[in-house]
Write an enzyme that holds these catalytic residues in place. Structure first.
Site, PDB file in Angstrom:
ATOM      1  CB  CYS A   1      -1.023  -0.263   1.218  1.00  0.00           C
ATOM      2  SG  CYS A   1      -0.209   0.270   2.773  1.00  0.00           S
TER       3      CYS A   1
ATOM      4  CG  HIS B   1      -4.535   0.080   4.033  1.00  0.00           C
ATOM      5  ND1 HIS B   1      -3.781  -0.921   3.344  1.00  0.00           N
ATOM      6  CD2 HIS B   1      -5.289   0.597   3.191  1.00  0.00           C
ATOM      7  CE1 HIS B   1      -3.991  -1.018   1.976  1.00  0.00           C
ATOM      8  NE2 HIS B   1      -5.047  -0.185   2.082  1.00  0.00           N
TER       9      HIS B   1
ATOM     10  CG  HIS C   1      -6.640   0.448  -1.564  1.00  0.00           C
ATOM     11  ND1 HIS C   1      -6.759  -0.248  -0.397  1.00  0.00           N
ATOM     12  CD2 HIS C   1      -7.744   0.142  -2.375  1.00  0.00           C
ATOM     13  CE1 HIS C   1      -8.004  -1.192  -0.479  1.00  0.00           C
ATOM     14  NE2 HIS C   1      -8.298  -0.797  -1.651  1.00  0.00           N
TER      15      HIS C   1
END
Length: 337
Positions: free
Chosen positions: A253, A301, A313
């Site tokens: 990510c 994240h 993402h």
């Protein structure tokens, strides 16, 4: 904006959606895979928890790896500087000549004591008379030599400390890597316990095809660099999630965010936790295309806002780079680079 509530991506199981976007995060002790298969809902929830733990461990791995890279550069620079400093000292010693060198090697011993301990007092007195004639310039050079040698000793001690820290960072990288691999292996084992139909449904929820792209017509980034980063992130759609990777063929990510902004000429930190401070934080209500959206309280994240309530993402292994609603998980911060 209409997407401030927590949204659930279409096609996602509601019990699993909170962690289906996951993969970078710290190695919490979650216990071994149970010997007896739990009910299917519990199995899927455990898979989600393992993915979240793997995501936290991945970001810890990225941080340790980045530190190791930085230390390698520092150690290399220190070694180069030490070599140059040693060469400078050698040149200074040669330029001082044998008499000044002898004076330096005596360590500044008091002349009366030196005479007392001399094996040949007459020879010593002759040399002392000659040393008295050393010019002020040579005396200055001698002081400079002594100072350079003290600096060299300090630099060597600092370099030794950096080498020790580098070794600790290397070990940390290995520890986090093993943690990630363990969590992912446990998740795969649990998925294999699901009946084939449920496993296929879970796999479908874990992949987003090119056919269901959101409508971003009319969406424009607020600046040229944001537009370049958005275009780069969009070009990565469908690329696989690879933990620890920064592209261009695979991403985790934070790796996707770093790579996308690098295409715009902007250098971002390596981890999602550091990326949240890589610019000005703004309210979610003011989010614009190109903004970084960090998730969970620990920012384990991160995704990039693309417009119309969507982020892009790299979710977790098995799920390629894709769009999801910005409210897929609790948002901890929005950063404008």
């Amino acid at each position: 904006m209409g997407f401030h509530r927590r949204l659930v991506p279409s096609g996602f199981d509601r019990g699993a959606s909170a962690a289906l976007c996951v993969l970078s995060a710290a190695a919490a002790a979650l216990g071994a895979v149970p010997a007896v298969a739990a009910p299917h809902d519990d199995t899927r929830a455990e898979v989600d928890r393992l993915y979240e733990a793997a995501e936290q461990a991945t970001e810890a791995y990225n941080k340790a790896d980045e530190r190791a890279d930085s230390l390698r550069g520092q150690v290399s620079d220190a070694q180069d500087h030490i070599a140059r400093q040693q060469e400078r000292i050698n040149t200074m010693r040669e330029s001082l000549g044998s008499l000044a060198g002898a004076q330096y090697r005596s360590g500044g011993l008091d002349p009366s004591l030196a005479l007392l301990f001399s094996d040949d007092p007459d020879d010593y007195l002759d040399k002392a008379a000659a040393l008295d004639r050393i010019t002020a310039r040579q005396a200055g050079e001698l002081e400079e030599l002594q100072s350079a040698m003290r600096e060299l000793a300090q630099e060597r001690a600092e370099a030794a400390g950096k080498l020790a820290e580098l070794e600790r960072s290397r070990k940390a990288v290995g520890t986090h890597k093993r943690t990630v691999e363990k969590k992912l292996a446990q998740a795969r084992q649990l998925l294999n316990l699901l009946p084939s139909a449920e496993r296929a449904a879970y796999d479908r929820a874990s992949r987003s095809g090119r056919s269901d792209l959101p409508d971003l017509t009319g969406v424009a980034a607020p600046s040229g660099r944001a537009a370049a980063a958005v275009a780069a992130a969009r070009s990565a759609l469908g690329k696989p999630y690879v933990w620890g990777a920064t592209g261009p063929t695979g991403f985790d990510c934070s790796g996707l965010m770093q790579w996308s902004y690098a295409q715009a000429g902007i250098s971002l930190p390596r981890t999602s936790q550091a990326q949240r401070y890589a610019g000005r934080q703004v309210p979610l209500s003011q989010v614009q295309p190109g903004d970084l959206v960090a998730y969970r309280s620990d920012a384990s994240h991160v995704g990039m806002y693309m417009g119309n309530g969507q982020v892009i993402h790299a979710p977790y292994p098995g799920a390629p780079v894709r769009y999801d609603p910005v409210g897929m998980m609790p948002v901890s911060s929005v950063t404008r680079v």
